[in-house]
Design an enzyme around this catalytic site. Structure first.
Site, PDB file in Angstrom:
ATOM      1  N   ILE A 168       0.843  -1.199   0.000  1.00 51.66           N
ATOM      2  CA  ILE A 168       0.000   0.000   0.000  1.00 51.66           C
ATOM      3  C   ILE A 168       0.879   1.249   0.000  1.00 51.66           C
ATOM      4  CG2 ILE A 168      -1.654   1.360   1.350  1.00 51.66           C
ATOM      5  CD1 ILE A 168      -2.785  -1.319   2.375  1.00 51.66           C
ATOM      6  N   HIS A 169       1.930   1.208   0.794  1.00 49.21           N
ATOM      7  CA  HIS A 169       2.878   2.324   0.865  1.00 49.21           C
ATOM      8  C   HIS A 169       3.494   2.596  -0.507  1.00 49.21           C
ATOM      9  CE1 HIS A 169       5.929   4.994   2.427  1.00 49.21           C
ATOM     10  NE2 HIS A 169       6.910   4.202   2.016  1.00 49.21           N
TER      11      HIS A 169
END
Length: 217
Positions: A168-169
């Site tokens: 996600i990062h």
């Protein structure tokens, strides 16, 4: 005196630490996945051989923990949740549309980045504790077998959560144009800062004005 169009967002030592974690995490994640999925054993070749993968996996994990603790000390004061994060969370739809500057007065890090920070730090702590418990041949023999088994399951779960958090990062880094360049070069444009982190940008301008005043410019 004319202002530079670029401002420092991330210092060299922090960037070096960040990319060290990226490289180590890539190796540890691939080898860790191969331990739980025999059909993916070929992933251990990132360390040369399956045997070397099992030997080096925990040592690289320790390296990640140390690097992240360094980053924790460096950035924790920027990642303390406060009431100014609420508008960002309540208007997440607008944020996803790229309109966060219209709904939230964001500091150096927004609410999403703060949640990511605490997720990564908490998971790496869980991975360290459980990793030590299951680490053969150094520590596992000092714990009851039942504890080792539960630790193995918790270690796997924490690893999966951390991998998803990192994915996600990575996605968000690509999604917000200019973020990756900022982490590579250490600088971002004033326009970028003003749009994505307006409160932080005002703090930068205030510090610059104070410095110019002290220098008599």
């Amino acid at each position: 005196m004319s202002k530079s169009k670029m401002i420092v967002r991330t210092k060299f030592i922090d960037r070096a630490c960040h990319w060290t974690v990226v490289i180590c995490f890539f190796l540890v994640a691939l080898s860790g996945i191969s331990f739980f999925f025999p059909t993916l054993q070929w992933l251990t070749q990132t360390f040369g051989t399956p045997q070397m993968g099992r030997i080096l996996h925990p040592f690289f994990g320790i390296a990640i923990f140390v690097a992240l603790m360094f980053m924790f000390v460096r950035f924790v004061h920027h990642n303390i949740p406060d009431k100014k994060d609420i508008p960002w969370l309540l208007n997440i739809v607008e944020v996803l549309k790229g309109n966060e500057h219209k709904v939230a007065d964001v500091g150096k890090y927004n609410a999403g980045q703060k949640m990511m920070f605490w997720s990564i730090m908490s998971m790496i702590f869980v991975l360290l504790v459980t990793g030590v418990i299951i680490w053969r041949p150094y520590f596992a023999q000092y714990f009851p077998m039942q504890v080792v088994r539960y630790s193995l399951l918790i270690h796997a779960a924490a690893g999966i959560i951390l991998i998803h958090a990192i994915l996600i990062h990575m996605y968000m880094a690509f999604w917000v144009k200019g973020s990756i360049k900022g982490m590579i070069e250490g600088k971002v444009s004033r326009r970028w800062a003003k749009k994505h982190h307006p409160r932080w940008y005002r703090e930068i301008e205030k510090a610059e004005a104070k410095k110019e005043s002290e220098e008599g410019i």
